[in-house]
Enzyme design. Structure first.
Site, PDB file in Angstrom:
ATOM      1  N   LYS A  88     -10.884  -2.130   7.571  1.00  0.00           N
ATOM      2  CA  LYS A  88      -9.624  -1.944   8.274  1.00  0.00           C
ATOM      3  C   LYS A  88      -9.909  -1.549   9.715  1.00  0.00           C
ATOM      4  O   LYS A  88     -10.514  -0.500   9.965  1.00  0.00           O
ATOM      5  CB  LYS A  88      -8.777  -0.876   7.574  1.00  0.00           C
ATOM      6  N   THR A 102      -4.604   5.992   2.236  1.00  0.00           N
ATOM      7  CA  THR A 102      -4.879   7.337   2.748  1.00  0.00           C
ATOM      8  C   THR A 102      -5.730   8.127   1.761  1.00  0.00           C
ATOM      9  O   THR A 102      -5.546   9.333   1.589  1.00  0.00           O
ATOM     10  CB  THR A 102      -3.579   8.100   3.112  1.00  0.00           C
ATOM     11  N   GLU A 116       0.850  -1.190   0.000  1.00  0.00           N
ATOM     12  CA  GLU A 116       0.000   0.000   0.000  1.00  0.00           C
ATOM     13  C   GLU A 116       0.882   1.235   0.000  1.00  0.00           C
ATOM     14  O   GLU A 116       1.638   1.473   0.946  1.00  0.00           O
ATOM     15  CB  GLU A 116      -0.907   0.001   1.233  1.00  0.00           C
TER      16      GLU A 116
END
Length: 217
Positions: A137, A77, A48
């Site tokens: 998450k 993000t 990521e």
């Protein structure tokens, strides 16, 4: 409750099989290569890259061409629709966001790109899951611990969860044993590698994480 059940995309197959996502939050996108070379060579199959790293989207097509045949390259993000559209347009294999925003989940699903939204409370996590997230998450995972996932799976037995935030080697094993779909790791694996640290040490840490997560596959 009325309405159609949202389409749920699956997290990419290599990510699902590896059960390990490495979050690479670099000072600058120019710093990615030396670290990604080691990670991919050492067996990492999902990375990521974060939008807090300047230049990530500009470099993403090049990085996909270099590493995409061996590893899933996601963009993290992501906090608004403009960022989501840009990441999708640049070719991200999957998206990660620290927030449980139903609009982002819907937009990613419509675009055909799996998304993993973040949350901490049962309401946030189940809301994102019900909205069609590929997985949710648990963030920040270090404030709750693996037993929290066991509690969540009581009322939500089918939820696919990825803990993120402070997950070290022992934590990775414990979260996977608790039923996590994968673990998201950063500092405990990367150490000082993004600040010019020892790449041989990075290779050794990576091998340890790959082995632990592979045992849970």
């Amino acid at each position: 409750m009325t309405g159609d059940t949202p389409t749920r995309l699956q997290i990419p197959a290599r990510t699902a099989a590896a059960k390990l996502i490495v979050v690479v939050r670099a000072p600058d996108a120019a710093d990615y290569d030396r670290v990604l070379d080691v990670l991919v060579e050492a067996g990492i199959r999902s990375v990521e890259l974060t939008l807090t790293t300047p230049g990530t989207l500009e470099r993403l097509p090049e990085l996909l061409a270099r590493y995409g045949d061996e590893a899933d390259i996601g963009v993290g993000t992501v906090v608004d629709g403009e960022q989501l559209d840009a990441a999708v347009g640049a070719g991200a294999h999957y998206l990660v966001t620290p927030v449980a925003d139903p609009d982002l989940v819907a937009a990613a699903t419509l675009a055909g790109v799996p998304i993993v939204p973040g949350g901490l409370t049962p309401t946030e996590l189940f809301g994102a899951w019900r909205g069609g997230a590929a997985a949710v998450k648990i963030f920040p995972a270090n404030v709750v611990g693996p037993s929290y996932l066991k509690d969540l799976r009581g009322p939500f037995p089918g939820i696919a969860a990825v803990p993120s935030g402070g997950v070290d080697l022992a934590g990775a094993a414990a979260w996977l044993a608790a039923g996590a779909a994968a673990v998201s790791v950063g500092g405990p694996l990367l150490g000082d590698a993004l600040r010019g640290g020892d790449l041989a040490a990075l290779r050794d840490r990576t091998a340890e994480f790959v082995a632990v997560c592979g045992q849970a596959s």
